[in-house]
Design a protein around this motif. Sequence first.
Motif, PDB file in Angstrom:
ATOM      1  N   GLU A  43       0.199   3.810   1.691  1.00 34.52           N
ATOM      2  CA  GLU A  43       0.524   3.936   3.272  1.00 34.52           C
ATOM      3  C   GLU A  43       1.538   3.435   3.727  1.00 34.52           C
ATOM      4  O   GLU A  43       2.373   3.899   4.685  1.00 34.52           O
ATOM      5  CB  GLU A  43      -0.894   3.503   3.959  1.00 34.52           C
ATOM      6  CG  GLU A  43      -1.987   4.369   3.759  1.00 34.52           C
ATOM      7  CD  GLU A  43      -2.529   3.976   2.335  1.00 34.52           C
ATOM      8  OE1 GLU A  43      -2.522   3.021   1.962  1.00 34.52           O
ATOM      9  OE2 GLU A  43      -3.711   4.715   1.729  1.00 34.52           O
ATOM     10  N   HIS A  81       1.521  13.713   0.828  1.00 38.87           N
ATOM     11  CA  HIS A  81       1.242  13.887   2.204  1.00 38.87           C
ATOM     12  C   HIS A  81       1.672  15.312   2.570  1.00 38.87           C
ATOM     13  O   HIS A  81       1.186  16.007   3.486  1.00 38.87           O
ATOM     14  CB  HIS A  81       2.364  12.822   3.193  1.00 38.87           C
ATOM     15  CG  HIS A  81       2.463  12.975   4.383  1.00 38.87           C
ATOM     16  ND1 HIS A  81       1.697  12.476   5.360  1.00 38.87           N
ATOM     17  CD2 HIS A  81       3.310  13.704   5.142  1.00 38.87           C
ATOM     18  CE1 HIS A  81       1.885  13.044   6.754  1.00 38.87           C
ATOM     19  NE2 HIS A  81       2.968  13.741   6.505  1.00 38.87           N
ATOM     20  N   PRO A 101       3.551   9.456  -2.725  1.00 46.55           N
ATOM     21  CA  PRO A 101       2.947   9.572  -1.422  1.00 46.55           C
ATOM     22  C   PRO A 101       3.474  10.630  -0.721  1.00 46.55           C
ATOM     23  O   PRO A 101       2.961  11.191   0.125  1.00 46.55           O
ATOM     24  CB  PRO A 101       3.123   8.059  -0.924  1.00 46.55           C
ATOM     25  CG  PRO A 101       3.582   7.368  -2.156  1.00 46.55           C
ATOM     26  CD  PRO A 101       4.047   8.114  -3.204  1.00 46.55           C
ATOM     27  N   THR A 159       0.767  -1.404  -0.094  1.00 48.33           N
ATOM     28  CA  THR A 159      -0.092  -0.009  -0.176  1.00 48.33           C
ATOM     29  C   THR A 159       0.810   1.167  -0.109  1.00 48.33           C
ATOM     30  O   THR A 159       1.950   1.406   0.656  1.00 48.33           O
ATOM     31  CB  THR A 159      -0.943   0.126   1.230  1.00 48.33           C
ATOM     32  OG1 THR A 159      -0.194   0.193   2.463  1.00 48.33           O
ATOM     33  CG2 THR A 159      -1.721  -1.230   1.345  1.00 48.33           C
TER      34      THR A 159
END
Length: 187
Positions: A114, A152, A148, A112
């Motif tokens: 995350e 973020h 990502p 993922t």
Amino acid sequence: MTSQLYLVRHGHTALNAEDRLRGLADPPLDEIGERQAAAVARALSDTGVSRVLSSPLRRAVRTAQIIAEALGIEQRVDARFNDRDYGFWTGHRKSEVLTEWGTVDAAPGVETSETVLARALPALDEIAASRADSAPLIVVTHDAVIRPLMLHIDPDATMITVHTGSYQALTYCERRWRIDLIDQQPL
């Protein structure tokens, strides 16, 4: 303390040319990728960069090596900047995965975003917080790590493109990251 950091996406490979998910596959840079790495080195040559870190994958290590040699700086590997694991889907055409699952994230067995962020962001924070000097750094990594991180830092930056051989400029100040430049392509 304020720190400047450049996130560099590794240079082009044959799997990029075929739009295949690379992940933990380890293709070398192709001729285009070698030229892209040299162009990044030229573009960042007068920034005062003190060292370059990279993912352990060959395409990132070679990109970092070209930059380090051109700038006469230290090069090290940091596994926290490794590419995303696409599992079974490694080597498949991205379009095939999108057709079957709608997004790469939905495909079973894919690491993922995350999880990628959970290893890469603390690495960036640690690097910035532990700096004994204020000289900029370069981190050579992968689009599946850079996107990502950028999202973020700026949740409104949903349409980020990160081409091979591009760099992103970030500033760390008061324990926060700021995006200064996105997808700079020096070729």
